[in-house]
Design an enzyme around this catalytic site. Structure first.
Site, mmCIF file in Angstrom:
data_model
loop_
_atom_site.group_PDB
_atom_site.id
_atom_site.type_symbol
_atom_site.label_atom_id
_atom_site.label_comp_id
_atom_site.label_asym_id
_atom_site.label_seq_id
_atom_site.Cartn_x
_atom_site.Cartn_y
_atom_site.Cartn_z
ATOM 1 N N ASN A 56 1.593 -4.772 -1.763
ATOM 2 C CA ASN A 56 0.332 -4.369 -1.098
ATOM 3 C C ASN A 56 -0.918 -4.573 -1.948
ATOM 4 O OD1 ASN A 56 1.134 -3.634 1.433
ATOM 5 N ND2 ASN A 56 1.327 -1.441 1.011
ATOM 6 N N ALA A 116 11.100 -14.062 6.999
ATOM 7 C CA ALA A 116 11.243 -13.302 5.758
ATOM 8 C C ALA A 116 12.543 -13.713 5.081
ATOM 9 C CB ALA A 116 11.249 -11.807 6.050
ATOM 10 N N ASP A 123 3.789 -2.607 6.869
ATOM 11 C CA ASP A 123 4.378 -1.265 6.754
ATOM 12 C C ASP A 123 5.487 -1.095 7.798
ATOM 13 O OD1 ASP A 123 2.260 -0.913 4.967
ATOM 14 O OD2 ASP A 123 0.969 -0.129 6.550
#
Ligand code: KDG
Length: 328
Positions: free
Chosen positions: A168, A231, A257
């Site tokens: 992040n 991913a 998130d």
């Protein structure tokens, strides 16, 4: 909820009141909506949507915004028994500006109550009794004492708790030159790491998921997210790639998130890597179709079933935008 057993998952980090201009950009909007958001509490909300027990820890001001955050999270099922309400500092606030489909974020959080978090807060958190402690690189950017707290959680591992760290990187909080070594060091010591491919490129100059793995070879589970491509996770010598379903994106903030919540739900349930990644994608797809960070994704059973469909069906999966999803 107050039970003797603390929640399986502890999410630790700042949440703020979000001011979102309705319909148009902040420059000219005359009305705005107030919401509650924060990367780590977003993960906690995602997990409670999936039926998991999740607790959020932070510090908030003893002010209406702090109360609002606590109330909003409790309403979503997140446990907050240890949150500190500080009468000497204020709750952080941020604004989301959406102009021509592009989102920007403006923070008003310097010296916020949460920025006073420190390793001393760990004393009451019963870390050793948790299954997962989730943190993010945002906390490392808030203050020196917050960075020390992240450091203490990642280095002073207690019991069997699995540490989960979402990198992040937030350029509005600190420059990449300063953030890069700090975030790399934290990531190296976490058990599960989430990082965007583009974020890793900006911080560490890596181009591919495999290059990120070379940089973080010992992380137990490294998840590299590549937006609408998919991913890739690296667990030991196993490398698993799951393509992202096609999504009509309304607003991307909060999707990372949601992905982490879906992935962690898989891990908590003992699912294989492919299933964990798919659950991450399904949760992220819901967040991507909404302006808000934590839309209700619907019944957990349905989400898990979606993540378990056949390969061909998965590759054809599309999350279309519906009128009611375009809201905060
Ligand atoms: O991941 C979403 C967060 O970025 C958003 O909720 C605000 O926590 C936030 C932050 O610090 O940027």
């Amino acid at each position: 909820m107050s039970t003797a057993e603390p929640a399986d998952v502890l999410c630790l980090g700042e949440s703020m009141v979000l001011v979102a201009a309705a319909g148009e950009g902040l420059r000219s909007a005359e009305t705005a909506e107030l919401h509650v958001a924060g990367a780590e509490s977003n993960v906690a909300v995602g997990l409670t949507h999936l039926g998991r027990r999740a607790e959020w820890f932070s510090r908030v001001g003893a002010d209406p915004f702090g109360s609002r955050i606590l109330e909003a999270l409790r309403l979503r099922g997140v446990e907050t028994p240890r949150v500190v309400e500080d009468s000497t500092r204020q709750t952080g606030v941020y604004f989301k500006d959406v102009v021509d489909g592009r989102s920007d974020v403006l923070y008003y959080r310097a010296r916020s109550a949460a920025s006073a978090m420190s390793p001393a807060d760990l004393a009451g958190l019963r870390l050793a009794e948790r299954r997962v402690c989730h943190l993010s690189g945002i906390t490392a950017a808030l203050s020196e004492s917050c960075n020390d707290l992240v450091d203490a959680v990642l280095s002073g591992r207690s019991g069997d708790v699995v540490t989960s760290f979402d990198v992040n990187f937030r350029p509005r909080l600190w420059a990449s030159e300063r953030a890069a070594p700090v975030l790399l060091e934290h990531a190296r010591r976490a058990d599960i790491v989430f990082v965007g491919r583009d974020e890793a490129a900006e911080l560490w100059g890596t181009a591919t998921a495999d290059e990120v793995r070379e940089l973080l070879p010992d992380v137990g589970a490294l998840v590299v997210k590549d937006a609408d491509v998919g991913a890739t996770s690296f667990v030991g010598t196993e490398r698993v790639h799951v393509p992202a379903p096609s999504v009509d994106v309304v607003e991307p903030i909060g999707a990372g998130d949601a992905f982490a919540a879906g992935y962690l739900d898989g891990r908590l349930g003992g699912a294989d890597e492919r299933t964990c990644l798919r659950r991450g994608h399904v949760m992220a797809a819901h967040a991507l179709r909404h302006r808000g960070d934590t839309p209700d994704p619907g019944p957990a059973q349905r989400l898990r079933e979606l993540a378990a469909i056949g390969e061909e069906e998965w590759n054809a999966l599309r999350f279309a935008v519906q009128e009611e999803t375009v809201r905060w």
